[in-house]
Design a protein around this motif. Structure first.
Motif, PDB file in Angstrom:
ATOM      1  N   ASP A  19      91.899  15.335  77.523  1.00  0.00           N
ATOM      2  CA  ASP A  19      92.688  15.847  76.405  1.00  0.00           C
ATOM      3  C   ASP A  19      91.753  16.352  75.315  1.00  0.00           C
ATOM      4  OD1 ASP A  19      94.804  16.519  74.849  1.00  0.00           O
ATOM      5  OD2 ASP A  19      95.075  14.517  74.024  1.00  0.00           O
ATOM      6  N   GLY A  20      91.247  17.544  75.502  1.00  0.00           N
ATOM      7  CA  GLY A  20      90.359  18.102  74.509  1.00  0.00           C
ATOM      8  C   GLY A  20      88.949  18.235  75.013  1.00  0.00           C
ATOM      9  N   LEU A 265      94.453   8.896  66.800  1.00  0.00           N
ATOM     10  CA  LEU A 265      94.408  10.164  67.522  1.00  0.00           C
ATOM     11  C   LEU A 265      95.754  10.548  68.132  1.00  0.00           C
ATOM     12  CD1 LEU A 265      90.923  10.079  69.299  1.00  0.00           C
ATOM     13  CD2 LEU A 265      91.532  10.853  67.008  1.00  0.00           C
ATOM     14  N   THR A 266      96.568   9.569  68.462  1.00  0.00           N
ATOM     15  CA  THR A 266      97.891   9.888  68.990  1.00  0.00           C
ATOM     16  C   THR A 266      98.739  10.567  67.928  1.00  0.00           C
ATOM     17  OG1 THR A 266      97.800   8.015  70.524  1.00  0.00           O
ATOM     18  CG2 THR A 266      99.970   8.936  70.049  1.00  0.00           C
ATOM     19  N   ARG A 269      97.374  14.115  67.357  1.00  0.00           N
ATOM     20  CA  ARG A 269      97.733  15.064  68.402  1.00  0.00           C
ATOM     21  C   ARG A 269      99.184  15.538  68.243  1.00  0.00           C
ATOM     22  NH1 ARG A 269      99.611  16.608  73.226  1.00  0.00           N
ATOM     23  NH2 ARG A 269      98.116  17.616  74.634  1.00  0.00           N
ATOM     24  N   ARG A 270     100.061  14.630  67.872  1.00  0.00           N
ATOM     25  CA  ARG A 270     101.461  15.011  67.675  1.00  0.00           C
ATOM     26  C   ARG A 270     101.600  16.071  66.594  1.00  0.00           C
ATOM     27  NH1 ARG A 270     103.052  10.406  66.596  1.00  0.00           N
ATOM     28  NH2 ARG A 270     103.318  10.534  64.336  1.00  0.00           N
ATOM     29  N   TYR A 304      90.269  20.073  66.221  1.00  0.00           N
ATOM     30  CA  TYR A 304      91.326  20.336  67.201  1.00  0.00           C
ATOM     31  C   TYR A 304      90.751  20.696  68.573  1.00  0.00           C
ATOM     32  CZ  TYR A 304      95.410  20.260  64.017  1.00  0.00           C
ATOM     33  OH  TYR A 304      96.410  19.889  63.167  1.00  0.00           O
ATOM     34  N   PHE A 308      91.453  17.940  71.529  1.00  0.00           N
ATOM     35  CA  PHE A 308      92.753  18.118  72.166  1.00  0.00           C
ATOM     36  C   PHE A 308      92.754  19.298  73.139  1.00  0.00           C
ATOM     37  CE2 PHE A 308      94.100  16.500  67.802  1.00  0.00           C
ATOM     38  CZ  PHE A 308      94.145  15.184  68.219  1.00  0.00           C
ATOM     39  N   ILE A 310      95.428  21.669  74.037  1.00  0.00           N
ATOM     40  CA  ILE A 310      96.753  22.188  73.709  1.00  0.00           C
ATOM     41  C   ILE A 310      96.720  23.699  73.913  1.00  0.00           C
ATOM     42  CG2 ILE A 310      98.514  22.422  71.892  1.00  0.00           C
ATOM     43  CD1 ILE A 310      97.244  19.966  70.535  1.00  0.00           C
TER      44      ILE A 310
END
Length: 451
Positions: A19-20, A265-266, A269-270, A304, A308, A310
């Motif tokens: 994740d990232g 971090l959760t 990320r949201r 970012y 992450f 994304i």
């Protein structure tokens, strides 16, 4: 920052995407030898920063540049918090040291490192693991840090009753209780909430006053400019409209900066998912992304994409600029300010650490030094010490003030009678330590061009 993987080398391989981070490059068992073992730095799904750790040759430049290590003898410094800790992880399954919570996330180590080791990325990952696996969600520190990290949530409620909130948050007994129960220092004055948020002002004025598809920017105003200092956000809008830009104000969440600093971090990320989605849509509409806070622009540009995975996150990072930086690139600000009259004002300027990481810590001084009747003095490269939520923690307050002593001393000796900085929490520390009134460079530009 991370290891790159050439997936074409083995079309059947299933890379472990993170994740990232990048997937870990496959190892040729034949060339590795029969007795060799593949060592995973972290279990599948976590970030592998082995290459970054191996680039560190222990020169200690990062430790020398670290403002926390300079005043706290017990803090082991960024070299241990980053590369050393990651190397230890390769040898045995050890816990993250709790000293990671003493890192202020100023990120000065990043710009100091001569080998481009991703130190702050390592620190962010380590903090995230420490919070997720070693910190009790019922502990006072976790609850306090969660509240501070999600400042936007409390600010949204406080802005509904700003006068009441301002009274209560600075009422002595309330501050004493907050320190005893949550560990939020009673020594600091809480910033006031505006009676009208920036977004409320934006709605009431009818949005953009300039329509120009050829010059369009999307404003990421952040939480503080919305709830506490809307005058900075208004100055940003008016200055850009002066130069005939159409300003868009898309839906947005917190940049995540306080969440990174506290290992949440959760949560970060949201918020990042919303921000990337909304900001990417404005890019499709022909806009560049502008931030008036250097911590916000650094978060979108660097943290970012480091942390992450994304969709379109690189597009957002590559099209994000700090507001003054953008104007200096695209407009002749010096010419526009050449006839400005600012009544002989003198300013003491502090360059935030997160501006330094982007190479922007001298831009305000360079811009205003040739403007008649304005004196801007750079008060040095010291850290303010507050580092967002760091200086609001009771156990970190004395450390933050000790870090800020050099800046306070320079401010007191400066000719300027008003402080200036792009960072809202640096502004808090400057005002707290000296009593200065603090202004944003955009406000000075607004005065010069629109007064």
């Amino acid at each position: 920052m991370t290891n790159e993987t050439n997936e074409n080398d083995d079309p059947t391989a299933q890379p472990r995407a993170t994740d990232g981070g990048s997937a870990v490059e496959p190892v040729d068992d034949a060339s590795a030898g029969e007795n060799s073992e593949i060592v995973e730095v972290f279990p599948e799904g976590d970030l592998d920063l082995r290459a970054g750790a191996d680039d560190c040759y222990k020169c200690t430049t990062c430790d020398i540049s670290c403002p926390v290590a300079e005043v706290d003898e017990e803090f082991p410094g960024p070299k241990f918090q980053g590369p050393e800790q990651w190397r230890l992880k390769r040898k045995e399954d050890i816990d993250i040291g709790d000293s990671i919570t003493s890192c202020s996330n100023c990120m000065r180590c990043d710009s100091a490192c001569p080998s481009d080791v991703p130190l702050s990325q390592m620190h962010n990952e380590a903090r995230g693991e420490y919070v997720d696996e070693q910190m009790s969600v019922l502990s006072r520190e976790y609850i306090r840090n969660r509240i501070l990290s999600n400042y936007r949530t409390s600010a949204r409620f406080a802005s509904k009753v700003p006068r009441f909130a301002n009274f209560m948050m600075n009422f002595g007994p309330v501050r004493w209780v907050m320190e005893k129960t949550l560990g939020v220092t009673k020594e600091r004055e809480f910033p006031e909430f505006a009676e009208q948020t920036f977004r409320e002002w934006w709605h009431d004025r009818g949005g953009a006053q300039v329509q120009n598809a050829d010059k369009r920017v999307a404003y990421f105003h952040g939480c503080y400019s919305n709830y506490n200092t809307p005058e900075v956000a208004k100055a940003m809008v008016r200055v850009f409209e002066y130069f005939d830009y159409e300003v868009l104000v898309p839906p947005q969440q917190c940049s995540g900066t306080p969440m990174f600093a506290n290992g949440m971090l959760t949560d970060a990320r949201r918020h990042a998912v919303t921000n990337v989605t909304e900001l990417a849509a404005t890019i499709d509409d022909g806009a560049d992304i502008i931030a008036s806070c250097t911590s916000c622009s650094l978060s979108l540009r660097q943290e970012y994409p480091e942390l992450f995975d994304i969709d379109r996150i690189e597009d957002v990072a590559g099209n994000t600029f700090e507001a003054l930086e953008y104007l200096r690139i695209h407009e002749d600000l010096e010419e526009a300010l050449s006839d400005a009259e600012l009544d002989g004002q003198s300013f003491a300027y502090h360059g935030p650490c997160h501006a330094r990481n982007q190479g922007l810590h001298r831009q305000a001084v360079e811009l205003f030094r040739d403007v008649d009747d304005v004196h801007v003095e750079d008060v040095g490269d010291s850290c303010s010490g507050i580092s967002g939520t760091y200086g609001w923690k009771a156990e970190k307050y004395k450390t933050s003030m000790k870090i800020g002593e050099e800046m306070f001393d320079h401010l007191e000796r400066a000719e300027g009678d008003t402080g200036m900085t792009e960072c809202p929490t640096c502004a808090m520390q400057m005002e707290h330590g000296t009593g200065y009134e603090i202004r944003h460079p955009l406000q000075l530009i607004e005065d010069a061009l629109l007064a």
